[in-house]
Design an enzyme around this catalytic site. Sequence first.
Site, PDB file in Angstrom:
ATOM      1  N   GLN A  31      37.901  29.029  26.264  1.00  0.00           N
ATOM      2  CA  GLN A  31      38.741  27.923  26.724  1.00  0.00           C
ATOM      3  C   GLN A  31      38.495  26.642  25.937  1.00  0.00           C
ATOM      4  O   GLN A  31      39.374  25.790  25.840  1.00  0.00           O
ATOM      5  CB  GLN A  31      38.486  27.678  28.218  1.00  0.00           C
ATOM      6  CG  GLN A  31      38.828  28.872  29.104  1.00  0.00           C
ATOM      7  CD  GLN A  31      40.255  29.358  28.932  1.00  0.00           C
ATOM      8  OE1 GLN A  31      41.192  28.566  28.942  1.00  0.00           O
ATOM      9  NE2 GLN A  31      40.425  30.656  28.762  1.00  0.00           N
TER      10      GLN A  31
ATOM     11  N   LYS B 173      34.405  20.029  29.841  1.00  0.00           N
ATOM     12  CA  LYS B 173      33.020  20.379  29.479  1.00  0.00           C
ATOM     13  C   LYS B 173      32.983  21.516  28.465  1.00  0.00           C
ATOM     14  O   LYS B 173      32.018  21.639  27.693  1.00  0.00           O
ATOM     15  CB  LYS B 173      32.216  20.714  30.737  1.00  0.00           C
ATOM     16  CG  LYS B 173      32.776  21.849  31.587  1.00  0.00           C
ATOM     17  CD  LYS B 173      32.204  23.196  31.232  1.00  0.00           C
ATOM     18  CE  LYS B 173      32.868  24.291  32.021  1.00  0.00           C
ATOM     19  NZ  LYS B 173      32.268  25.627  31.769  1.00  0.00           N
TER      20      LYS B 173
ATOM     21  N   PHE C 110      47.878  31.912  30.410  1.00  0.00           N
ATOM     22  CA  PHE C 110      48.745  32.928  31.015  1.00  0.00           C
ATOM     23  C   PHE C 110      49.274  32.546  32.393  1.00  0.00           C
ATOM     24  O   PHE C 110      50.059  33.281  32.984  1.00  0.00           O
ATOM     25  CB  PHE C 110      47.985  34.259  31.140  1.00  0.00           C
ATOM     26  CG  PHE C 110      47.459  34.785  29.834  1.00  0.00           C
ATOM     27  CD1 PHE C 110      48.276  34.910  28.728  1.00  0.00           C
ATOM     28  CD2 PHE C 110      46.126  35.149  29.705  1.00  0.00           C
ATOM     29  CE1 PHE C 110      47.788  35.384  27.514  1.00  0.00           C
ATOM     30  CE2 PHE C 110      45.619  35.625  28.502  1.00  0.00           C
ATOM     31  CZ  PHE C 110      46.460  35.745  27.403  1.00  0.00           C
TER      32      PHE C 110
ATOM     33  N   GLY D 197      43.230  38.053  38.823  1.00  0.00           N
ATOM     34  CA  GLY D 197      42.372  38.090  37.652  1.00  0.00           C
ATOM     35  C   GLY D 197      41.149  38.939  37.905  1.00  0.00           C
ATOM     36  O   GLY D 197      40.677  39.059  39.036  1.00  0.00           O
ATOM     37  N   SER D 198      40.606  39.534  36.832  1.00  0.00           N
ATOM     38  CA  SER D 198      39.498  40.481  37.027  1.00  0.00           C
ATOM     39  C   SER D 198      38.558  40.534  35.830  1.00  0.00           C
ATOM     40  O   SER D 198      37.953  41.568  35.563  1.00  0.00           O
ATOM     41  CB  SER D 198      40.063  41.885  37.274  1.00  0.00           C
ATOM     42  OG  SER D 198      40.872  42.275  36.167  1.00  0.00           O
TER      43      SER D 198
ATOM     44  N   ASN E 262      35.221  38.715  33.687  1.00  0.00           N
ATOM     45  CA  ASN E 262      33.816  38.518  34.025  1.00  0.00           C
ATOM     46  C   ASN E 262      33.657  37.619  35.255  1.00  0.00           C
ATOM     47  O   ASN E 262      32.985  37.980  36.228  1.00  0.00           O
ATOM     48  CB  ASN E 262      33.130  37.901  32.794  1.00  0.00           C
ATOM     49  CG  ASN E 262      31.635  37.782  32.949  1.00  0.00           C
ATOM     50  OD1 ASN E 262      31.083  36.716  32.731  1.00  0.00           O
ATOM     51  ND2 ASN E 262      30.975  38.860  33.305  1.00  0.00           N
TER      52      ASN E 262
END
Length: 356
Positions: free
Chosen positions: A298, A204, A97, A10-11, A13
């Site tokens: 999310q 949260k 994903f 993953g890349s 933020n």
Amino acid sequence: MPAKRVCIVGSGNWGSSIAKIIGNNVRSSNRFDPNVNMWVYEEVIDGKKLTEIINTEHENVKYLPGHKLPKNVVAVPDVTEAVKRAGVLVFVIPHQFIGGICEKMKPHIAEGTIGISLIKGIDEGPDGPKLISDIIREKLEIDVSVLMGANIASEVADGRFCETTIGAKSEQNGRIFKELLQTPNFRITVVEESDTVELCGALKNIVAVGAGFCDGLGFGDNTKAAVIRLGLMEMVAFAKLFCKGPVSSTTFLESCGVADLITTCYGGRNRKVAEAFFKTSKPIAQLETELLNGQKLQGPQTSAEVYKLLKKRDMVDKFPLFSAVYEICFEGKKVDEFIVCLQNHPEHRSGSCSGV
């Protein structure tokens, strides 16, 4: 023992912020290979491939502009190439994903590989919530720890002091990940209760959406404090209801618990987009494009998974804040009605939230 090669899956933020830490830390440790692969979903930015930009300019100009990545972090567009010969996997992609990515990775995972998930979200399982770490464990057959905390990515990338929590069922792997990730300004506590740590990180974000609704409606800090407190009560109750292992109140006092909740309710992307959702009446998908450069929220998605689980157990009314967020995001309930879930919360009627 040969040095372990690290691959960041993953890349965005957060992934790029963590890559700054990992890239610097592996160069000063004998435990890890000094070169780090970072899987990048290929995109074209101003006519150039994002991986080429990262590998030549050492900057993720789309998701973490203004921050130089260490030169030993190499962007790789093919996830199967990125994970080859890796002994440590750091997962930091949108949770929806993870299943498909793990399927592609599976044939290339070496024996003895360990992983850590920085992914905040849950899926629906047959008997309760399906944790992202569980999906990775099942699909890749590796040990997986989790990292959750009050860690806004841009502030971590800036090197501002913060704390975080690693949940590790293996004490040895917890020590390995602490060595990989800790810096003087990114302080880590390792706890064994990894399922609770992970649930905190997912739940949260739902509460933060509620906080954003309050901001949009123009309510003040008193109301937001109530959202945070009642949201925390629902988080604890949900964990006690669905966690397979022990759930101790001390875990909620770690960075992954109340600290992350406060930070996200005041400064996170879920709060920001939820406020704009009310003020603009634009769909969440459009706001993700406009405000987050296309990155995915999310909170709303997690609220949908949580709502399904609560509906199955006929417990929707026991978690009015979680349920209201879902109904506003997906069923057309008006944001103005959010205050009702606070006014009529079972915490005010009976003195405690279900399961607390």
